[in-house]
Design a protein around this motif. Sequence first.
Motif: not given
Length: 619
Positions: A113-117, A120-128, A270-275, A296-303
């Motif tokens: 989702p666009a509102k969370d990108c 998530l980008e800051n936490r995935l910086r080393g993998h992007l 539903r709503g805007s998304t980002r890649l 682990v990051l996505f599991a924490e975000a889901k919780m």
Amino acid sequence: MVSKLSLFRANSLPFPVISSYSARFILKPYPKPKTLIFCVFSSNLSSTTFPYGPSLLKGKKPVLDDIRLASIGRDRDAHRGKIGEFDESIEKDVLLNEDEFTRVFEISAIRVPAKDCFALENRLRGHLLNWPRIRNIARVPGDEIEEDVVKLLGRETDEEEEDEDSVVDSVNRRIRGKAEGDGERLSSVLHRDKLARTFNSTGYLKFRNLAKISRPKRKRKTERTREGKEKEIASRRNEMAVVEVVETRGGEKDFEGLLGEGYGSRGRWRGSTRLLLLDEKYSGEEVQDLPEAIKVLFAEAKMADASLSFELVKCRLTLFYDYWPMIEILEAVLPKGMIVPSAFEMVGHIAHLNLRDEHLPYKRLIAKVVLDKNQPKIQTVVNKIDPIHNDFRTMQLEVLAGNHSLVTLVVENGLRFHVDLARVYWNSKLGTERQRLLLGFDQNDVVCDVFAGVGPIALAAARIVKRVYANDLNPHAVEFMEQNSVVNKLEKRIEIFNMDGRRFIKAMFSSEKGQKVTQVVMNLPKDAAESLDAFRGVYNDRHRDEGLSFPTIHVYGFSKASDPEFDFHERIRIALSEVAVDVKMRKVRLVAPGKWMLCASFILPKNVAFSRKNLSYVD
């Protein structure tokens, strides 16, 4: 279905330069007209290891025609000749096929989702993805939905769908601005319509200036200019790279096993998304193959938010000609082993090249790449044909690309200089040396510039010192110097002359003006040292006890000797006919292999000023 995505912000990481690759060229000269066909073939690169980042050799090449370099201004439909040896006499007016440099890279991305990108980008910086000028977040233009519109779509639940009343409310909100009884604020149009119904003899009850309020706010010129620049930059970025979604590799069902039961029951987006574009090393990976840190990051975000939805997709990143830097383009089109011309002098909007003899067959090709990669700052590309031999120090220049205007505006030290490279001399590489020289002047100095040109030293000094006397032999340079003095509002602090350098020195120091001169600049490296003989006997018609000033002379020159400082010092002593000359020598820059430009500063010796060995010279 393929969806096109546009990248919307660039970073500024350094770009890796690939300098080793294999390429061969087939040259096909045409009999009439003379035209060359350049065909670039990549060798087998399967065993070659490339560093991180994009490269013309790593990406896949779309199915395109060979690079065709057609002659400019000639018949492009001429019949091709037989493959033959390269003819040095053929003028190679070439046009580069930009489609030949399009490259496709297969990468993976996670749709969020666009509102969370951004979180998530800051936490995935080393993998992007961490490529120069490529943002690791991409958006889908058709996927953009405003927040207010999302509300109109209604809230989907697991138990039941929206009833008819909810649909009617949504329609009412869309048409009238609000539904019955929900108390939402009316839109500006509906609010103005409601106020119009309250009009009576006293005017509008609440807004007497409703007509003024209803007018759209005018944008200032600066705001319009800023918006225009932003659109231009965005357009340029879109032309540089495009991301396309090829297929979904891991949907919500794959993430259901990772994030828990019930995750895949949410249904459509539903709503805007980002890649979030993943690093190139994760290309082709499945959800279960992703690093544990990402899982682990996505599991924490889901919780934290059970409404979040993720999707792993396969993307195709296409980089066009505009993306690749100048060096890499030239390395791809020039023959293997040839030195790539990477540096040039900028004079206003003009790029001044000094091409080697081996580059001349490809001069048009090189000029086009230089022009393409430096627009809009560079609009003309020229090459110096012959060394400077004339007394006016003008260069023989050939326009290779862009417009043919050699009149430009140069800004240096906060001053504006109008320059015509076809008629006057200018060297931007000496800007630092000119600044160093000016730091030695103060408000009590009177400067005499013997070879002033268009005035880069004289006008800059006029802002600092009491008075400047500037001279040049070239009448065109004098004309531009007068114009530049007016443009920079310094015409009252400078006096300009048009005469030979020796004659100018004699005339200045035989007058009352010369008695106040404290600094003399002689920036003509070819002949300045030999012109020092004009100082011999400049005060012969004066008494030694008159309190005359002996100025500091700054003279420039070239030397190819093994000991350039000693050689230049000897030339100064010979010109002055004086052995005891205390000179401060400084190397300015290496002009060519084994050829130095030097600056010598010394106070005019009293014995030289009253010397009786004055040589006659021709005006």
